[in-house]
Design a protein around this motif. Sequence first.
Motif, short mmCIF file in Angstrom:
data_model
loop_
_atom_site.label_atom_id
_atom_site.label_comp_id
_atom_site.label_asym_id
_atom_site.label_seq_id
_atom_site.Cartn_x
_atom_site.Cartn_y
_atom_site.Cartn_z
N VAL A 1 11.53 40.69 14.00
CA VAL A 1 11.93 41.81 13.16
C VAL A 1 13.43 42.01 13.22
N HIS A 2 14.01 42.33 12.06
CA HIS A 2 15.42 42.75 11.99
C HIS A 2 15.56 43.76 10.87
N GLY A 3 15.95 44.98 11.21
CA GLY A 3 16.15 45.99 10.19
C GLY A 3 14.91 46.24 9.37
N LYS A 4 15.00 46.01 8.06
CA LYS A 4 13.90 46.27 7.13
C LYS A 4 13.05 45.04 6.83
N VAL A 5 13.35 43.91 7.48
CA VAL A 5 12.62 42.67 7.18
C VAL A 5 12.00 42.10 8.45
N ALA A 6 11.01 41.24 8.26
CA ALA A 6 10.33 40.63 9.40
C ALA A 6 9.68 39.32 8.98
N LEU A 7 9.43 38.48 9.96
CA LEU A 7 8.67 37.25 9.78
C LEU A 7 7.49 37.29 10.74
N LEU A 8 6.30 37.03 10.21
CA LEU A 8 5.09 37.03 11.03
C LEU A 8 4.47 35.64 10.97
N PHE A 9 4.40 34.98 12.12
CA PHE A 9 3.94 33.59 12.19
C PHE A 9 2.52 33.54 12.74
N CYS A 10 1.70 32.67 12.15
CA CYS A 10 0.33 32.48 12.61
C CYS A 10 0.32 31.80 13.97
N PRO A 11 -0.79 31.82 14.70
CA PRO A 11 -0.83 31.20 16.03
C PRO A 11 -0.42 29.73 16.07
N ASP A 12 -0.74 28.98 15.02
CA ASP A 12 -0.39 27.55 15.01
C ASP A 12 1.11 27.31 15.00
N LEU A 13 1.87 28.27 14.46
CA LEU A 13 3.32 28.10 14.35
C LEU A 13 4.11 28.93 15.36
N ALA A 14 3.45 29.85 16.04
CA ALA A 14 4.15 30.77 16.94
C ALA A 14 4.98 30.04 17.99
N SER A 15 4.44 28.97 18.52
CA SER A 15 5.17 28.24 19.57
C SER A 15 6.34 27.44 19.03
N GLY A 16 6.37 27.21 17.71
CA GLY A 16 7.44 26.43 17.12
C GLY A 16 8.65 27.24 16.71
N VAL A 17 8.58 28.57 16.87
CA VAL A 17 9.69 29.43 16.50
C VAL A 17 10.78 29.32 17.56
N SER A 18 11.97 28.93 17.13
CA SER A 18 13.07 28.75 18.09
C SER A 18 13.80 30.05 18.32
N GLY A 19 14.76 30.02 19.22
CA GLY A 19 15.53 31.22 19.54
C GLY A 19 16.70 31.44 18.61
#
Length: 318
Positions: free
Chosen positions: A76-94
């Motif tokens: 989440v940042h401000g008024k926007v967000a990204l929600l990732f399914c379990p299959d992709l959650a581990s692939g989200v980088s920092g």
Amino acid sequence: EDARNGSQLSGNQLKTTLRRFAAVNAAGSPQLLPLTSWMSRSKIAVAFISDHGIRTPAHLESAKAIVKEKGYKLVVHGKVALLFCPDLASGVSGQLLTDRHGRGLAVTVLMPGSTRPTMMTVVYGVPGTPAAAEEALNEQVSMLFTLRATPGVSAQAVAEAEQRMKDLTKAAEASETKSDPVRAHTAQFLREVLAKATKDGLRRVVAGDMQDTLTMDEKDCIGTPIDRRAHSLVTVCEEEHLVHVLRRHDCDKRYITRVSPHGNGRAIDHIWTDVDTADSITFGTVDWHGLMLMFASDHGPMVGEFAPQTQAMPSQFA
């Protein structure tokens, strides 16, 4: 009616789905549990969320904990967000890129089977005309029309209403000529994100409520059209030669993504991607039948579906 109905996410599309992305305007309602249920049932890999309604740090931590229990990852940042399914959650980088006004967020994601990340960007556009000025002018126009159509109204009352309308029109025109720093900064943020992704050789997916339509023809609106304003996020995507997912799937399909109680509607929620990824687009729709049955929003989620090729490397790295 066809534009409002869209297509239900079921049948053959559901069976052949590998990856689906959705642009969702939550209209200030932080209903994450219905959203995750819809994502699971409709096989949505990533939801690009505008106006999510999460207002406090405590609320944010609670929201992250709720979706984490189901294996999802929320950024989440401000008024926007990204929600990732379990299959992709581990692939989200920092690696996160954010704009100063809370209307832009970019995250790099390593898709399964790919050696290069995808830059996923969600944006929430700003109306070209300040809402207050536009609303006041519209109300005055309606009042003037009523006065003119009502028998017995004095000429002086009509003249005063006409003068008021002229004053409000000047005020609205003056506000449009002023620079809107938030709108300009959001557009610049998107340009910088896309430029960085191109420089780094990343795939690009951009989605969100961009406030502007693709064209002014009947395919993108019901009712009175509104001209595209300066610092348009749609224009930025076009300048970067991105491909509109729904138009690539069906260039002649009529659709809208936001409706009003007055029966008007516009196609202002979009999903764009780079040319390489666009070659694997298999389906696109506005899903008025799924999430909208349990979600308090006047926007229908735009959904784009991609074939397995989207997991492969971009052609320049193949």
